[in-house]
Design a protein around this motif. Sequence first.
Motif, mmCIF file in Angstrom:
data_model
loop_
_atom_site.group_PDB
_atom_site.id
_atom_site.type_symbol
_atom_site.label_atom_id
_atom_site.label_comp_id
_atom_site.label_asym_id
_atom_site.label_seq_id
_atom_site.Cartn_x
_atom_site.Cartn_y
_atom_site.Cartn_z
ATOM 1 N N ARG A 5 9.030 6.048 -1.035
ATOM 2 C CA ARG A 5 8.699 6.778 -2.257
ATOM 3 C C ARG A 5 7.888 5.881 -3.203
ATOM 4 O O ARG A 5 6.903 6.324 -3.801
ATOM 5 C CB ARG A 5 10.037 7.264 -2.826
ATOM 6 N N GLN A 6 8.302 4.594 -3.295
ATOM 7 C CA GLN A 6 7.563 3.658 -4.147
ATOM 8 C C GLN A 6 6.170 3.388 -3.577
ATOM 9 O O GLN A 6 5.181 3.369 -4.309
ATOM 10 C CB GLN A 6 8.370 2.345 -4.263
ATOM 11 N N GLN A 7 6.143 3.229 -2.259
ATOM 12 C CA GLN A 7 4.846 3.047 -1.585
ATOM 13 C C GLN A 7 3.909 4.220 -1.829
ATOM 14 O O GLN A 7 2.713 4.050 -2.059
ATOM 15 C CB GLN A 7 5.059 2.925 -0.063
ATOM 16 N N ALA A 8 4.484 5.403 -1.754
ATOM 17 C CA ALA A 8 3.653 6.613 -1.934
ATOM 18 C C ALA A 8 3.085 6.669 -3.343
ATOM 19 O O ALA A 8 1.913 7.006 -3.544
ATOM 20 C CB ALA A 8 4.476 7.871 -1.638
ATOM 21 N N LEU A 9 3.883 6.335 -4.343
ATOM 22 C CA LEU A 9 3.373 6.338 -5.720
ATOM 23 C C LEU A 9 2.248 5.315 -5.876
ATOM 24 O O LEU A 9 1.248 5.573 -6.558
ATOM 25 C CB LEU A 9 4.498 6.041 -6.715
ATOM 26 N N GLU A 10 2.452 4.145 -5.231
ATOM 27 C CA GLU A 10 1.377 3.140 -5.316
ATOM 28 C C GLU A 10 0.107 3.631 -4.601
ATOM 29 O O GLU A 10 -1.006 3.388 -5.061
ATOM 30 C CB GLU A 10 1.850 1.798 -4.735
ATOM 31 N N TYR A 11 0.304 4.327 -3.492
ATOM 32 C CA TYR A 11 -0.838 4.904 -2.765
ATOM 33 C C TYR A 11 -1.623 5.857 -3.679
ATOM 34 O O TYR A 11 -2.851 5.831 -3.727
ATOM 35 C CB TYR A 11 -0.319 5.645 -1.530
ATOM 36 N N VAL A 12 -0.879 6.664 -4.408
ATOM 37 C CA VAL A 12 -1.521 7.610 -5.337
ATOM 38 C C VAL A 12 -2.374 6.854 -6.352
ATOM 39 O O VAL A 12 -3.543 7.193 -6.588
ATOM 40 C CB VAL A 12 -0.465 8.472 -6.063
#
Lengths: 458, 458
Positions: A5-12
């Motif tokens: 989830r944290q990775q995904a936010l950073e991806y965004v």
Amino acid sequence: MTEPRQQALEYVRRNRDRFLEELKDFLRIPSVSTDPAHRADVERAAAWVAERLRAAGAPHVEIMPTDGHPVVYGEAPAARADAPTVLVYGHYDVQPPDPLEEWESGPFEPTVRGENLYARGASDMKGQVMATIAAFEAVARSGPLPVHVKFLIEGEEEIGSPSLPAFLAAHADRLRASISLNPDAGMIAPDLPTITYGLRGLAYFELRIYGPAHDLHSGLYGGVVHNPAQVLCELIAGMHDAEGRVTLPGFYDRVRPLSEEERAELARLPMGEDFYLRNTGAPALWGEAGYTPVERATARPTLEVNGLLAGFTGPGAKTVLPASAMAKISMRLVPDQDPDEVYEQLRRYLEERAPRTVRWELIRMAGVRASLTDRRHPAVQALSQALEMVWGRRPVFKREGGTIPIVTQLQELLGVESVLTGFGLPDDRFHAPNEKLHLPTWARGIEALTLFFYNYGG
Amino acid sequence: MTEPRQQALEYVRRNRDRFLEELKDFLRIPSVSTDPAHRADVERAAAWVAERLRAAGAPHVEIMPTDGHPVVYGEAPAARADAPTVLVYGHYDVQPPDPLEEWESGPFEPTVRGENLYARGASDMKGQVMATIAAFEAVARSGPLPVHVKFLIEGEEEIGSPSLPAFLAAHADRLRASISLNPDAGMIAPDLPTITYGLRGLAYFELRIYGPAHDLHSGLYGGVVHNPAQVLCELIAGMHDAEGRVTLPGFYDRVRPLSEEERAELARLPMGEDFYLRNTGAPALWGEAGYTPVERATARPTLEVNGLLAGFTGPGAKTVLPASAMAKISMRLVPDQDPDEVYEQLRRYLEERAPRTVRWELIRMAGVRASLTDRRHPAVQALSQALEMVWGRRPVFKREGGTIPIVTQLQELLGVESVLTGFGLPDDRFHAPNEKLHLPTWARGIEALTLFFYNYGG
């Protein structure tokens, strides 16, 4: 927060500029669904969405024909077979851009000015479709999918989705879902994340009045025949009483009254007289006596004249007595009004009121019931938490004055409820010149949608 | 008949086919005065008329500039210096041809079907101008001219002749005449030669209603702001009462009542209910209570909606709440109404009736008083005799519902009265698609005009 989830936010955050450039590409396609001249553009927009879904990580994507414009359908399975299924609904078509001369930059030349992106469809709803695809991509690129995701992106929303009921019925098995995520509803303000639980329905008509067999010289025949433009005005004028109520016989008979509890809840929204004056620029408000502006705009039915055309309308003075006159007339419906009944009410009104000096014709163009969504659904809760995590405050729950036919159709045809949100703002000028998207809100929206997938996956 | 007069009639018959071909050339020029895109065509039409007058035998012809479209002026002296002077008035401009799709043959591709010639301007009034030039040519080629002849052929009649008053004032000396021959008034029927002694005036306005600052989504804002299209309809609906009377304050105050004698005379015209039903194709007649159709169409004032435009009017359904709405509204005036006073009456009506939920604007586009002509004038008698010689029956004398600004202007600015006739028929569709000219009537008209020159010359 867990790792994916944290990775995904950073991806965004890392890919935000690219997402914006991609949205601009999408907006450059003039996919005006109501205009046959734009048929190829509409197909181009469908192809663009399909390609973009594949690039985002959907293993199965196809462009499915309908009797009208095609549906873009995509599927991406979750890691766990028993995960819930989110059916993302969106539309890639847009409203006509006219009046063209009122746009500050071209409707299909997306332009950033200040914090806003200006273009037809920026807010309604290519920006929202792009936000959802971006969130999906972030999740898909950051680990196993927490939910099954299906995409249903249609091309006929702005013309009342005429092909969708047949499409839903024909593909009911594939479209099975636990919830439909529908980001076509907006926010009340940039700091007020919003979930919409009620939508008004729509009944749309074209009324044509025919008088003389051909246009007449108003000097030779003025005073002898009933001018169809005048008759049209007389009929329209009679459709409201002095208190702003619709006069069609039986129009309010099936309107579900607002409970005192709901009126209190609507009164807490920051949508008072000032809100509506600011967002419309009207000299003063108007409407049905006995109701507040937000009640009138979201929970009470209305009748609107959407267009008028008769005689000579160019520059100069032409002394014509027109042979006919036309009005586009629509009603916004609330539970439990029935579009078929409203059509009969309008027919009856015309039968009772139209003078025998003219002939008339009433053409049905769209009919959609209003809808209400269950607020206790787990997906609604998951979205509520996601919005709260990004904005730092609980979202407000509201009813919406507009109509989203797919919500009613998914409920009636597939038994799938919808959770409605979106990142458009009240001053975005949907359907009007200089439509825009507030980019900081849009960026937050992508993060909230990313979190929704994780929250709902559990 | 004296010799030159007989020669002239023979000249007309011998050259009739050529006159028709020349008229077709004239009709092929789309001289639409209201449309700036046709400016060059309007100039082409002026040049055509000037060249044609020279060829017909006018020794002095010039194209005279105005602030708008030019006037074609021509002079041809009589043999006797003390002969009376006929000032022939005509216009070479035409109405716009729209709606184009309703024409059976192109509006500027003159086409003979049966006894009729179809084209924009065939009847109003290139056909009449050509008839007058043809008659003049026949007289000029058959001996000395019995009267002085002046031609004043303008290019702005269909837009209310805005440049003509200044032109008349500037050239008052040259334009001096004993009578103005004006063939822009039609006949009641092919077997009823007609002289018109009264004309209605005209006041033309554009009314604009402004509501919200921009177009709104009717779903989001329907029920909260007053729809300008609805307000426009409400205001227009209030302009007539249930008996077909105009409600503007003071509208009838200066209307000269019809005498019993004149009502009896009008009642003898073959213009009853059947006449108007046949010529309009309307399902039923309508109008001010207490007056016959011919009285309502020629001797009573009226208010007409000439055009309506608001919101979305294309194919399909657009749910817009328009920011503004527009109507073209005109009044036909009778003696002794004043266009300035009527403007004030409409303003006052709007000030009293327009709700504070909108703003409005009223634009004046034309204002012409009604007029009445002296029936005992020698030129009127000369024309009456000419018509009787060709048709074998005395002409009828009537009032006309239309407006010919030049008649009022010649009376007011130069003290010149007009004798009005013409060879258009009630079903000629002036200002409408499929305008036509009845060729046998037109041919008789050329002969009658030829005889008029001789009769008036004495």
